[in-house]
Design an enzyme around this catalytic site. Structure first.
Site, short mmCIF file in Angstrom:
data_model
loop_
_atom_site.label_atom_id
_atom_site.label_comp_id
_atom_site.label_asym_id
_atom_site.label_seq_id
_atom_site.Cartn_x
_atom_site.Cartn_y
_atom_site.Cartn_z
N LYS A 124 0.83 -1.21 0.00
CA LYS A 124 0.00 0.00 0.00
C LYS A 124 0.87 1.26 0.00
O LYS A 124 0.58 2.22 -0.71
CB LYS A 124 -0.94 -0.02 1.21
CG LYS A 124 -2.06 -1.04 1.05
CD LYS A 124 -2.70 -1.47 2.38
CE LYS A 124 -3.69 -2.61 2.13
NZ LYS A 124 -4.20 -3.22 3.35
N GLN A 127 -5.21 -2.08 9.51
CA GLN A 127 -4.96 -3.42 8.95
C GLN A 127 -5.50 -4.50 9.89
O GLN A 127 -5.19 -4.53 11.08
CB GLN A 127 -3.44 -3.60 8.76
CG GLN A 127 -3.04 -4.87 8.05
CD GLN A 127 -3.47 -4.90 6.59
OE1 GLN A 127 -3.29 -3.97 5.85
NE2 GLN A 127 -4.08 -6.00 6.20
N ASP A 132 -11.72 1.37 3.41
CA ASP A 132 -11.96 -0.08 3.32
C ASP A 132 -13.45 -0.39 3.12
O ASP A 132 -13.82 -1.49 2.77
CB ASP A 132 -11.50 -0.77 4.63
CG ASP A 132 -10.16 -1.47 4.46
OD1 ASP A 132 -9.82 -1.84 3.32
OD2 ASP A 132 -9.46 -1.66 5.47
#
Length: 274
Positions: A44, A88, A111
Site C-alpha cells: 500500500k 490493517q 476499506d
C-alpha cells in the site's frame, strides 16, 4: 489491469493537486507484527508513492491497548492531510475490531467496512466499495464478462468479501447464490455457476470437479503451503482446463485490491472539495 488503474489515478491526482491543491492522503495503521499484514502494508505504501499520494504508516506494538488505538483513530479523523484511514486486520485478540471500525469517520473509511458504508452498498448508493469485491468487479468488467442474468455463485460469507461481493453481483443483475461452511451439496451448486467467486481461505479447496465447462473462476484466496508456495483457494491447474477465464494467485485479485484502495482514497480526497 491494476497498473492501468494506477496510471489513470496518477494523471487524475496530478490534476487534482494542480486544480485544488489537495494531495490525497492515506494513513495505514498496523498493530503487531503479522507477516502477511506487513506485506500488505508495504504494498500500500509503495502504491501511494507510485501514484503521488501522501502516506503515513503507524506501526504499533502488539501490546497497544484498545484505548490507545481509538485515540490514534480519532487523531487521524481530525487530520485534514489524511483522507483515508485503513486499520490493517486482523488486530490482536484484546482489541475489538468492530469498535475500531465503527470509530473511523465513514468519509475516511476507504476499506468500506463502517456500517454506514455497508448500508450504502446494500442500497446501491455508495461512495466507496470494499477493495477486494470492487477489484473483482473491475476484473470482470475489463474482461468483458457479461453478468446480466448469469448464475453467480460466491463461496464465503465474510463481511469483507463474500457478502459485499454478492451484493455487487446482484447490482449487475446476476442471480446470486451464497455458499458457506454449512452448505450442503456444494459441488452440485458450484457446477451451476457461470461465474464462481471463491473466498474461503482454504488452500486449493476447489478443483476442476467443482466447475462446469466454460465457467468464469475468480480466486480471492491467498494461502501459503508448507513448502512456502503461495496458492489460492482454487486448484489452478485442474480448473484452468475447464474455465473460460480464471484469475491466478498471486497476481490476480491481490493487485486489484490495492488499486481499488488507491481509487477509494482519491474519491475520499475529491469528496472534501466543497
Amino acid at each position: 489491469m491494476s497498473q492501468k488503474v494506477k496510471d489513470n489515478l496518477k494523471k487524475e491526482t496530478e490534476k487534482l493537486i494542480k486544480d485544488s491543491g489537495i494531495t490525497p492522503g492515506l494513513a495505514v495503521v498496523i498493530v503487531g507484527d503479522d507477516p502477511a499484514s506487513r506485506v500488505y502494508v508495504n504494498s500500500k505504501k509503495k502504491a501511494c508513492a507510485e501514484i503521488g499520494y501522501y502516506s503515513e504508516e503507524h506501526a504499533l506494538p502488539a501490546s497497544t491497548t484498545e484505548e490507545e488505538l481509538l485515540n490514534l483513530v480519532e487523531k487521524l479523523n481530525n487530520d485534514d492531510k489524511i483522507h483515508g484511514i485503513l486499520v490493517q486486520l486482523p488486530l490482536p485478540k484484546h482489541i475489538n475490531e468492530e469498535t475500531i471500525i465503527n470509530a473511523i469517520n465513514p468519509k475516511k473509511d476507504v476499506d468500506a467496512f463502517h456500517p454506514v458504508n455497508v448500508g450504502k452498498i446494500m442500497i446501491g448508493n455508495f461512495d466507496f466499495l470494499p477493495c477486494t469485491p470492487a477489484g473483482v468487479m473491475e476484473l470482470l468488467d475489463d474482461a468483458n464478462i457479461e453478468l446480466n442474468g448469469k448464475n453467480a455463485v460466491v463461496i464465503g460469507r465474510s463481511n469483507i468479501v463474500g457478502k459485499p461481493q454478492s451484493m455487487l453481483l446482484l447490482h449487475k443483475n446476476a442471480t446470486v447464490t451464497i455458499c458457506h461452511s454449512r452448505t450442503q451439496n456444494l459441488k452440485e451448486i458450484t457446477k451451476t455457476a457461470d461465474i464462481l467467486v471463491v473466498a474461503v481461505g482454504r488452500a486449493e479447496m476447489i478443483d476442476g470437479d467443482y466447475i462446469k465447462e466454460g465457467a468464469v473462476v475468480i480466486d480471492v484466496g491467498m494461502n501459503r503451503l508448507e513448502n512456502k508456495k503461495l496458492v489460492g483457494d482454487v486448484h489452478f491447474e485442474s480448473c484452468e482446463k475447464k474455465a473460460s477465464y480464471i484469475t491466478p494467485v498471486p497476481g490476480g485479485v491481490g493487485p486489484m485490491t490495492i488499486a481499488t484502495l488507491m481509487k477509494n482514497t482519491f474519491t475520499a480526497a475529491k469528496n472534501t472539495i466543497k
